[in-house]
Design a protein around this motif. Structure first.
Motif, PDB file in Angstrom:
ATOM      1  N   LYS A  19      44.914 -60.342  24.371  1.00  0.00           N
ATOM      2  CA  LYS A  19      46.170 -60.302  23.638  1.00  0.00           C
ATOM      3  C   LYS A  19      45.918 -60.090  22.148  1.00  0.00           C
ATOM      4  N   ARG A 262      53.232 -61.473  18.744  1.00  0.00           N
ATOM      5  CA  ARG A 262      54.335 -62.216  19.353  1.00  0.00           C
ATOM      6  C   ARG A 262      54.693 -61.669  20.731  1.00  0.00           C
ATOM      7  N   SER A 263      54.519 -60.370  20.951  1.00  0.00           N
ATOM      8  CA  SER A 263      54.869 -59.754  22.243  1.00  0.00           C
ATOM      9  C   SER A 263      53.739 -59.840  23.255  1.00  0.00           C
ATOM     10  N   LEU A 264      52.592 -60.406  22.847  1.00  0.00           N
ATOM     11  CA  LEU A 264      51.416 -60.530  23.718  1.00  0.00           C
ATOM     12  C   LEU A 264      50.840 -59.176  24.105  1.00  0.00           C
ATOM     13  N   PRO A 374      57.582 -64.523  25.720  1.00  0.00           N
ATOM     14  CA  PRO A 374      56.496 -65.264  25.052  1.00  0.00           C
ATOM     15  C   PRO A 374      56.805 -66.755  24.888  1.00  0.00           C
ATOM     16  N   GLU A 378      54.777 -69.778  26.745  1.00  0.00           N
ATOM     17  CA  GLU A 378      54.217 -70.862  25.952  1.00  0.00           C
ATOM     18  C   GLU A 378      54.690 -72.217  26.458  1.00  0.00           C
TER      19      GLU A 378
END
Length: 390
Positions: A19, A262-264, A374, A378
């Motif tokens: 990532k 943030r979008s992986l 995301p 998490e």
């Protein structure tokens, strides 16, 4: 970047997926933002005040960020699969493609249709748990490539919901033709453990993560036609144009690095986040300078800070289990969700998830919102759930 667009990048083993990282100070900013908000207003005034901006309407969004949301992946999938299709004696007659969840535009279906390959659709979900009549499995023999785009639609996580999947895997193993099997990453972990799918299907492939350069190249391409080129994209916080590169070819802002982290590295997640943060300039008042108004509000789209999503219920098990089930199955009806999660019962958890923007309706199906993925991932990780590999 031009060479990268001209030469599609083949998929790689899922084990190689790394990532993209956030900018150095992004993590601290996110951690401190809530604490700071409790005590004082941020002293760093934005370039243009948020209250003077409105969300860009769908007509503008569809101009500057049209579907599909998977970018150049059809071409990259072709670059991956065509050499295998043409190989006289490949190591396996099966190719496994595993993708992150929330892909709604049908990447594998589009590739199959574009190149004339046969698609095997999944049976209706209610039939998967019938104790009297199991779905009739179509004869898989034939010529050419067979594509099974969504393995997650062939089972339900229920003690009577895996029989059809077992029969399908056995048939795939024995058929004398090339077979491409697609599966989302959460379902892949489940079917590997529940029915040993990884013992029949070869190690999966996936796309190379979309880092800041890949995202910038793709989104720049989306806005590159004459009709869309009229727009500029400026950070509401600093006024910098997010598309601009310096003399060395480096981006002048770290927005796309933030977006990638943030979008992986998932293009459809990044696409949804990108659309959500675009704002149109509102009336700024007579006292505002021409510079603050961006010279021409009609041709400036302001890029607001990326959003975080909060899971409702402070770790409520019903919330987490519902989200996990929706990721695992790629979407469920309310009755199907209650079948695989009897503990959800008649609770208000589904309404809470939709109100929080984590879940949306697609016809009769409930699905996880791509932009919220995301935050969902998490939350599941923090709660100790078994995670996917992507």
């Amino acid at each position: 970047m031009a060479d990268e667009e001209q030469q599609p990048t083949p998929f790689e083993p899922t084990a190689s997926y790394t990532k993209p990282s956030l900018p150095t100070d992004e993590f601290l900013k996110r951690a401190l933002s809530k604490i700071r908000a409790l005590f004082s207003r941020d002293s760093d005034e934005p370039y243009i005040a948020n209250e003077k901006l409105t969300r860009a309407d769908h007509a503008i969004l569809d101009k500057v960020a049209p579907r599909p949301a998977y970018g150049p992946l059809v071409e990259e999938l072709q670059a991956t699969l065509q050499p295998w299709i043409e190989e006289r004696q490949p190591r396996s007659h099966i190719m496994t493609i595993v993708l992150p969840p929330c892909e709604a535009d049908g990447l594998l279906e589009e590739w199959a249709e574009r190149h004339g390959h046969e698609i095997l659709s999944a049976p209706e979900r209610p039939s998967l748990i019938s104790l009297v009549h199991e779905p009739v499995l179509k004869d898989l023999s034939g010529d050419g490539v067979l594509v099974i785009p969504r393995l997650e639609h062939w089972f339900l996580r229920h003690h009577d919901g895996l029989g059809t999947l077992r029969r399908l895997l056995a048939a795939i193993d024995l058929v004398d033709r090339r077979v491409v099997v697609g599966c989302n990453s959460w379902a892949w972990e489940f079917v590997s453990k529940a029915v040993g799918a990884n013992l029949i299907l070869p190690a999966p492939q996936t796309f190379r993560p979309f880092d800041e350069k890949r995202l910038h190249a793709w989104i720049s391409h989306l806005t590159a036609t004459q009709e869309r080129r009229e727009f500029s994209f400026k950070l509401s916080q600093s006024g910098k144009d997010v598309m601009t590169v310096d003399e060395d070819g480096n981006l002048v802002s770290d927005f796309f690095k933030s977006l990638a982290g943030r979008s992986l590295g998932i293009p459809w997640v990044a696409w949804h986040l990108w659309r959500r943060c675009l704002r149109a300039g509102g009336e700024t008042g007579e006292e505002a300078s021409v510079d603050e108004r961006g010279a021409d509000d009609a041709h400036t789209l302001w890029v607001a800070m990326l959003e975080d999503f909060l899971l409702p219920g402070s770790g409520d098990p019903a919330v987490l289990l519902s989200l996990h089930a929706l990721l695992l199955h790629g979407g469920l009806t309310i009755s199907e969700l209650r079948l695989v999660l009897p503990t959800v019962g008649e609770s208000n958890v589904l309404s809470a998830l939709m109100t929080a923007g984590l879940v949306y309706r697609d016809g009769s199906l409930l699905k996880c919102e791509p932009a919220a993925y995301p935050s969902i991932r998490e939350g599941l990780s923090s709660a100790g759930f078994s995670m996917d590999s992507l």
